[in-house]
Scaffold this active site. Structure first.
Site, PDB file in Angstrom:
ATOM      1  N   GLY A  39      18.909  -8.006 -16.404  1.00  0.00           N
ATOM      2  CA  GLY A  39      18.330  -7.553 -15.133  1.00  0.00           C
ATOM      3  C   GLY A  39      19.021  -8.118 -13.901  1.00  0.00           C
ATOM      4  O   GLY A  39      18.766  -7.663 -12.788  1.00  0.00           O
ATOM      5  N   GLU A  40      19.900  -9.096 -14.070  1.00  0.00           N
ATOM      6  CA  GLU A  40      20.629  -9.622 -12.904  1.00  0.00           C
ATOM      7  C   GLU A  40      21.614  -8.568 -12.418  1.00  0.00           C
ATOM      8  O   GLU A  40      22.095  -7.742 -13.205  1.00  0.00           O
ATOM      9  CB  GLU A  40      21.360 -10.920 -13.287  1.00  0.00           C
ATOM     10  CG  GLU A  40      20.387 -12.051 -13.557  1.00  0.00           C
ATOM     11  CD  GLU A  40      21.069 -13.387 -13.862  1.00  0.00           C
ATOM     12  OE1 GLU A  40      22.313 -13.462 -13.859  1.00  0.00           O
ATOM     13  OE2 GLU A  40      20.324 -14.352 -14.117  1.00  0.00           O
ATOM     14  N   ARG A  97       4.074  -4.553   5.420  1.00  0.00           N
ATOM     15  CA  ARG A  97       2.610  -4.542   5.585  1.00  0.00           C
ATOM     16  C   ARG A  97       2.000  -5.931   5.440  1.00  0.00           C
ATOM     17  O   ARG A  97       0.929  -6.181   5.962  1.00  0.00           O
ATOM     18  CB  ARG A  97       1.968  -3.554   4.599  1.00  0.00           C
ATOM     19  CG  ARG A  97       2.116  -2.116   5.064  1.00  0.00           C
ATOM     20  CD  ARG A  97       1.689  -1.130   4.021  1.00  0.00           C
ATOM     21  NE  ARG A  97       2.675  -1.029   2.952  1.00  0.00           N
ATOM     22  CZ  ARG A  97       2.627  -0.147   1.964  1.00  0.00           C
ATOM     23  NH1 ARG A  97       1.638   0.704   1.909  1.00  0.00           N
ATOM     24  NH2 ARG A  97       3.563  -0.114   1.050  1.00  0.00           N
ATOM     25  N   ASP A 170      -4.738   7.687  10.001  1.00  0.00           N
ATOM     26  CA  ASP A 170      -5.369   6.428  10.429  1.00  0.00           C
ATOM     27  C   ASP A 170      -4.844   6.087  11.820  1.00  0.00           C
ATOM     28  O   ASP A 170      -3.917   6.741  12.317  1.00  0.00           O
ATOM     29  CB  ASP A 170      -5.115   5.290   9.418  1.00  0.00           C
ATOM     30  CG  ASP A 170      -3.639   5.044   9.151  1.00  0.00           C
ATOM     31  OD1 ASP A 170      -2.826   5.294  10.044  1.00  0.00           O
ATOM     32  OD2 ASP A 170      -3.307   4.587   8.039  1.00  0.00           O
ATOM     33  N   LYS A 193      -9.538   5.115   9.058  1.00  0.00           N
ATOM     34  CA  LYS A 193      -9.347   4.738   7.643  1.00  0.00           C
ATOM     35  C   LYS A 193      -9.760   3.286   7.444  1.00  0.00           C
ATOM     36  O   LYS A 193      -9.454   2.438   8.275  1.00  0.00           O
ATOM     37  CB  LYS A 193      -7.876   4.905   7.259  1.00  0.00           C
ATOM     38  CG  LYS A 193      -7.550   4.524   5.828  1.00  0.00           C
ATOM     39  CD  LYS A 193      -6.103   4.804   5.474  1.00  0.00           C
ATOM     40  CE  LYS A 193      -5.205   3.624   5.779  1.00  0.00           C
ATOM     41  NZ  LYS A 193      -3.820   3.817   5.365  1.00  0.00           N
ATOM     42  N   ARG A 195      -9.495   0.206   4.599  1.00  0.00           N
ATOM     43  CA  ARG A 195      -8.903  -0.173   3.314  1.00  0.00           C
ATOM     44  C   ARG A 195      -9.509  -1.501   2.884  1.00  0.00           C
ATOM     45  O   ARG A 195      -9.515  -2.456   3.662  1.00  0.00           O
ATOM     46  CB  ARG A 195      -7.383  -0.295   3.436  1.00  0.00           C
ATOM     47  CG  ARG A 195      -6.693  -0.499   2.094  1.00  0.00           C
ATOM     48  CD  ARG A 195      -5.216  -0.775   2.270  1.00  0.00           C
ATOM     49  NE  ARG A 195      -4.424   0.378   2.642  1.00  0.00           N
ATOM     50  CZ  ARG A 195      -3.944   1.285   1.793  1.00  0.00           C
ATOM     51  NH1 ARG A 195      -4.194   1.174   0.515  1.00  0.00           N
ATOM     52  NH2 ARG A 195      -3.207   2.283   2.230  1.00  0.00           N
ATOM     53  N   SER A 224       2.559   6.249  -0.281  1.00  0.00           N
ATOM     54  CA  SER A 224       2.757   5.453  -1.497  1.00  0.00           C
ATOM     55  C   SER A 224       1.929   6.071  -2.624  1.00  0.00           C
ATOM     56  O   SER A 224       2.410   6.945  -3.335  1.00  0.00           O
ATOM     57  CB  SER A 224       2.366   3.997  -1.232  1.00  0.00           C
ATOM     58  OG  SER A 224       2.565   3.239  -2.399  1.00  0.00           O
ATOM     59  N   THR A 225       0.674   5.680  -2.757  1.00  0.00           N
ATOM     60  CA  THR A 225      -0.162   6.296  -3.809  1.00  0.00           C
ATOM     61  C   THR A 225      -0.597   7.709  -3.413  1.00  0.00           C
ATOM     62  O   THR A 225      -1.087   8.466  -4.239  1.00  0.00           O
ATOM     63  CB  THR A 225      -1.440   5.478  -4.047  1.00  0.00           C
ATOM     64  OG1 THR A 225      -2.217   5.495  -2.834  1.00  0.00           O
ATOM     65  CG2 THR A 225      -1.121   4.049  -4.423  1.00  0.00           C
TER      66      THR A 225
HETATM   67  C1  R5P Z   1      -0.520   1.848   5.960  1.00  0.00           C
HETATM   68  O1  R5P Z   1      -1.660   1.967   6.388  1.00  0.00           O
HETATM   69  C2  R5P Z   1       0.475   2.939   6.030  1.00  0.00           C
HETATM   70  O2  R5P Z   1       0.593   3.419   7.316  1.00  0.00           O
HETATM   71  C3  R5P Z   1       0.201   4.106   5.084  1.00  0.00           C
HETATM   72  O3  R5P Z   1      -0.902   4.838   5.559  1.00  0.00           O
HETATM   73  C4  R5P Z   1      -0.056   3.659   3.674  1.00  0.00           C
HETATM   74  O4  R5P Z   1       0.906   2.738   3.278  1.00  0.00           O
HETATM   75  C5  R5P Z   1      -0.079   4.809   2.707  1.00  0.00           C
HETATM   76  O5  R5P Z   1      -0.378   4.322   1.441  1.00  0.00           O
HETATM   77  P1  R5P Z   1      -1.054   5.239   0.346  1.00  0.00           P
HETATM   78  O6  R5P Z   1      -0.198   6.455   0.197  1.00  0.00           O
HETATM   79  O7  R5P Z   1      -1.019   4.385  -0.895  1.00  0.00           O
HETATM   80  O8  R5P Z   1      -2.431   5.527   0.778  1.00  0.00           O
END
Ligand code: R5P
Length: 296
Positions: A39-40, A97, A170, A193, A195, A224-225
């Site tokens: 993995g290096e 973040r 958000d 939003k 979290r 991301s997700t």
């Molecule tokens: C953080 O609030 C960012 O602006 C994005 O809204 C966030 O990273 C999106 O992440 P996900 O797609 O996992 O909800």
């Protein structure tokens, strides 16, 4: 290699590096790069960069730890070889973040990474649509957050949109929504939003916006997700939106994000070449080239 300014392509961003070099009519250097069985990683410059202004392009999307370490190897390698100045161009700045200790005892990862990038020899740090501007305060060198939202809006203008309405999922995305709505000459609104700091679970409450028959353009820095956009899309569709189009700078699209988006009624996702091998309908190369021309 003839120019004083040289684009060095990190292994995470070969397509983008080539596009920036083309936009600047300068050379691009591809590095030798391999991953050993354990993995290096191994990085080698095929030619000297002594005396050159070197712009290293390496986005730090997943696997972010590997991509960050490769970036440090490249910066340090360029410095050891006698580069005149080094710009670290990191379109997606991993860990931005974690820009503070929100619970006692938390490592402030953005700070650690800023220190490492500086210590490795960068004299400039450029990123795009950083999830938290606060993360830039850790750099002592010149650092800048650029935006690609004008490019995304210009792309959207080429599409036949039905009475578009821009939504920020958000409050962090409000400036992005403002930029896109200005170019599209349409209204914008934002959702609230929440979290959960421990579980990461996201809940969204909508505003009463009449979206009947309109195209909702949901903009964010990162997907991301997909849960942030999915929540906003569900609300938009409930409020009558004809289509929900998601647009972001960094389409990480981890795990089953694409399925999450589809199930929530997202009709299309627009991303950029900040992330290789993802939908790249917009290139951020012009924004990076312009910034490099400005600093050098
Ligand atoms: C953080 O609030 C960012 O602006 C994005 O809204 C966030 O990273 C999106 O992440 P996900 O797609 O996992 O909800």
């Amino acid at each position: 290699m003839t120019h004083a300014l040289l684009i060095v392509s990190g292994p995470a961003s070969p397509t983008l590096a080539r596009r920036v070099a083309d936009a600047m009519k300068t050379d691009v250097m591809q590095l030798e790069h391999k991953v050993f069985p354990d993995g290096e990683t191994y990085i080698r410059f095929p030619e000297s960069v002594a005396g050159k202004q070197v712009a290293v392009i390496q986005s730090c999307y997943p696997p972010q730890n590997k991509n960050l370490v490769d970036l440090l190897f490249i910066l340090d390698g360029a410095r050891e070889m006698g580069a005149k100045e080094i710009a670290a161009i990191v379109p997606y700045f991993a860990y931005a973040r974690q820009d503070d200790a929100y619970r006692s005892g938390e490592a402030v990862s953005a700070k650690t990474n800023a220190r490492l990038i500086e210590a490795a020899g960068a004299s400039h740090f450029l990123t795009i649509d950083i999830p938290s501007n606060k993360a830039l305060r850790f750099f002592k060198i010149h650092s800048e957050n650029l935006t690609c939202m004008n490019l995304i809006a210009t792309y959207l203008k080429t599409r036949s949109l039905e009475s578009p309405y821009v939504l920020a999922p958000d409050d962090g995305a409000i400036p992005l929504a403002q930029t896109v709505s200005t170019t599209l000459r349409c209204e914008y609104a934002w959702f609230e939003k929440l979290r959960d700091k421990v579980t990461g679970a996201v809940s969204t409450s909508g505003k009463d916006v009449d979206l009947k028959g309109r195209d909702a353009i949901i903009v964010d820095d990162v997907i991301s997700t997909g849960k942030t956009i999915a929540n906003a899309a569900q609300i938009a569709k409930k409020q009558g939106a004809k289509r929900a189009i998601a647009a972001c700078a960094h389409p990480l699209l981890t795990g089953d994000a694409e399925q999450t988006l589809r199930s929530a009624g997202v009709d299309e996702t627009i991303g950029t070449d900040s992330i290789e091998s993802r939908p790249q309908l917009v290139s951020i190369a012009p924004v990076l080239a312009e910034a490099l021309r400005r600093i050098w």
